[in-house]
Design a protein around this motif. Structure first.
Motif, PDB file in Angstrom:
ATOM      1  N   ASP A   1      37.255  28.926  40.137  1.00 44.89           N
ATOM      2  CA  ASP A   1      37.897  28.930  38.825  1.00 44.89           C
ATOM      3  C   ASP A   1      38.016  30.337  38.270  1.00 44.89           C
ATOM      4  N   ILE A   2      36.985  31.156  38.493  1.00 48.35           N
ATOM      5  CA  ILE A   2      37.028  32.537  38.005  1.00 48.35           C
ATOM      6  C   ILE A   2      38.175  33.296  38.651  1.00 48.35           C
TER       7      ILE A   2
ATOM      8  N   TRP B   1      41.351  34.797  36.785  1.00 50.27           N
ATOM      9  CA  TRP B   1      41.494  36.249  36.939  1.00 50.27           C
ATOM     10  C   TRP B   1      42.920  36.579  37.371  1.00 50.27           C
ATOM     11  N   ASN B   2      43.392  35.948  38.425  1.00 52.50           N
ATOM     12  CA  ASN B   2      44.695  36.294  38.982  1.00 52.50           C
ATOM     13  C   ASN B   2      45.850  35.845  38.093  1.00 52.50           C
ATOM     14  N   GLN B   3      45.613  34.886  37.220  1.00 50.22           N
ATOM     15  CA  GLN B   3      46.619  34.520  36.227  1.00 50.22           C
ATOM     16  C   GLN B   3      46.663  35.535  35.095  1.00 50.22           C
TER      17      GLN B   3
ATOM     18  N   PRO C   1      45.044  41.843  40.796  1.00 51.70           N
ATOM     19  CA  PRO C   1      44.577  40.592  41.403  1.00 51.70           C
ATOM     20  C   PRO C   1      43.432  40.863  42.361  1.00 51.70           C
ATOM     21  N   ILE C   2      42.682  39.821  42.661  1.00 53.40           N
ATOM     22  CA  ILE C   2      41.504  39.983  43.507  1.00 53.40           C
ATOM     23  C   ILE C   2      41.429  38.822  44.492  1.00 53.40           C
ATOM     24  N   THR C   3      40.820  39.081  45.637  1.00 56.53           N
ATOM     25  CA  THR C   3      40.613  38.056  46.658  1.00 56.53           C
ATOM     26  C   THR C   3      39.166  37.576  46.608  1.00 56.53           C
ATOM     27  N   PRO C   4      38.873  36.417  47.202  1.00 58.90           N
ATOM     28  CA  PRO C   4      37.477  35.984  47.264  1.00 58.90           C
ATOM     29  C   PRO C   4      36.563  37.018  47.929  1.00 58.90           C
ATOM     30  N   LYS C   5      37.051  37.671  48.965  1.00 58.81           N
ATOM     31  CA  LYS C   5      36.230  38.668  49.664  1.00 58.81           C
ATOM     32  C   LYS C   5      35.886  39.823  48.735  1.00 58.81           C
ATOM     33  N   ARG C   6      36.866  40.347  47.999  1.00 55.79           N
ATOM     34  CA  ARG C   6      36.596  41.474  47.102  1.00 55.79           C
ATOM     35  C   ARG C   6      35.670  41.057  45.966  1.00 55.79           C
ATOM     36  N   PHE C   7      35.861  39.861  45.427  1.00 61.20           N
ATOM     37  CA  PHE C   7      34.984  39.377  44.365  1.00 61.20           C
ATOM     38  C   PHE C   7      33.553  39.244  44.884  1.00 61.20           C
ATOM     39  N   ARG C   8      33.434  38.740  46.084  1.00 65.57           N
ATOM     40  CA  ARG C   8      32.113  38.593  46.697  1.00 65.57           C
ATOM     41  C   ARG C   8      31.430  39.958  46.838  1.00 65.57           C
TER      42      ARG C   8
ATOM     43  N   LEU D   1      38.141  26.318  32.895  1.00 64.84           N
ATOM     44  CA  LEU D   1      37.672  27.651  32.553  1.00 64.84           C
ATOM     45  C   LEU D   1      38.768  28.372  31.769  1.00 64.84           C
ATOM     46  N   VAL D   2      38.401  28.915  30.594  1.00 67.91           N
ATOM     47  CA  VAL D   2      39.417  29.549  29.740  1.00 67.91           C
ATOM     48  C   VAL D   2      39.063  30.983  29.367  1.00 67.91           C
ATOM     49  N   GLY D   3      37.895  31.476  29.768  1.00 66.85           N
ATOM     50  CA  GLY D   3      37.564  32.855  29.445  1.00 66.85           C
ATOM     51  C   GLY D   3      36.345  33.345  30.199  1.00 66.85           C
TER      52      GLY D   3
END
Length: 315
Positions: free
Chosen positions: A14-15, A19-21, A27-34, A57-59
């Motif tokens: 959800d994050i 985030w990407n919206q 924008p970020i990928t799951p790998k970069r967020f990890r 999730l809204v914020g």
């Protein structure tokens, strides 16, 4: 009704979606967020505050403080950072961001922090600061929350399609080599001195970038080392941050050696090496527009592509 809590395992999907919206330019990928968030040694779930409308999730506001020192024992006990925040566009102007930021601020206060920065967190910053042009609402939100602008770094890009190592650079290299300087690709024997030079002459984040880049597979031939006789006096590299080959830096020359155009030599040799590897561009996120480095980049064909504001609030 909107409810609030901290991050829990399983929130990642959800994050990332929100985030990407919301952060369309970053924008970020799951790998970069990890890698940049979840695996950060300083990550604390209590610092990531989430807002939900039902199951939606809204914020998100993320606060972090240093648990692991960059070098020595300094954990900057007075400082905290907000690396990113965003609110669903349909839920803005309802006080959600304000409430989340208050929770994030309270988290940092409970941990003794006195200064809050957006977003100059090392080592895992996403962007250097707020991009006023791309995220005007976010910039004005920070101002309304009591943040003040400290300084405004810029990101720069250069196409390598037309890059050429000119004769004047070659002549300059020959001249400096005749004076006892050398410009070589890094080898194992350089690493200790190079990392110490980066740590002590510039900042520990640069030494970390070299060390972690190599541990993650950065080839040593993407680092150029400048020496005066046997002493390291400068270096230049690319591909060290997140393995992105087109990302240039870090790059620096001993201030005591300024005026000899060593930075100009290193920059052009590095760009030539990047072009030789088949890259069509070079870019970086952070320099001062009016600094000597910023001016050098401009003369080398780099152009400003983004501007950021590093913001600070006293807690």
């Amino acid at each position: 009704m909107v409810t609030y809590r901290h991050y829990e395992p399983g929130d990642e999907r959800d994050i990332l979606q929100l985030w990407n919206q919301s952060l369309w330019k970053d924008p970020i990928t799951p790998k970069r967020f990890r890698h940049l968030v979840l695996l950060d040694a300083n990550f604390d779930p209590e610092g990531m505050r989430l807002a939900f409308d039902g199951n939606r999730l809204v914020g998100v506001v993320y606060a972090v403080r240093r648990l692991l020192p960059m070098t020595g024992t300094d954990v900057e006990r007075e400082n905290g950072w907000i690396p990113f925040f965003f609110v669903d566009e349909a839920y803005r102007q309802r006080g959600i961001g304000t409430f989340l930021l208050r929770e994030a601020t309270d988290f940092l206060k409970r941990n003794g922090r006195q200064n809050l920065f957006f977003a100059s967190y090392a080592p895992n910053y996403i962007i250097p600061g707020i991009d006023e042009e791309s995220y005007s609402a976010g910039y004005h939100f920070l101002l309304a929350q009591g943040f003040q602008k400290l300084y405004s770094p810029v990101a720069m890009d250069r196409s390598l399609v037309d890059f050429q190592l000119t004769d004047d650079i070659k002549v300059l290299v020959d001249k400096r080599e005749a004076e006892g300087y050398s410009f070589t690709l890094a080898a194992d024997q350089d690493l200790y001195e190079l990392i110490q030079f980066a740590n002590c002459t510039f900042n520990p984040d640069w030494g970390r970038a070299i060390r972690e880049g190599i541990l993650q597979g950065l080839p040593l031939n993407r680092i150029i080392v400048a020496r005066k006789e046997r002493e390291v006096v400068g270096f230049c590299m690319f591909g060290g941050y997140e393995g992105v080959r087109e990302r240039f830096g870090p790059f620096g020359v001993d201030p005591a050696e300024q005026g000899k155009k060593l930075g100009k030599i290193l920059l052009h040799l590095c760009l030539q090496k990047m072009k030789a590897e088949g890259l069509h561009g070079a870019w970086f996120l952070w320099t001062g527009e009016k600094t000597s480095a910023g001016i050098l980049y401009g003369k080398a064909g780099f152009r400003i592509t983004r501007k950021f504001h590093v913001m600070k609030k006293d807690l």
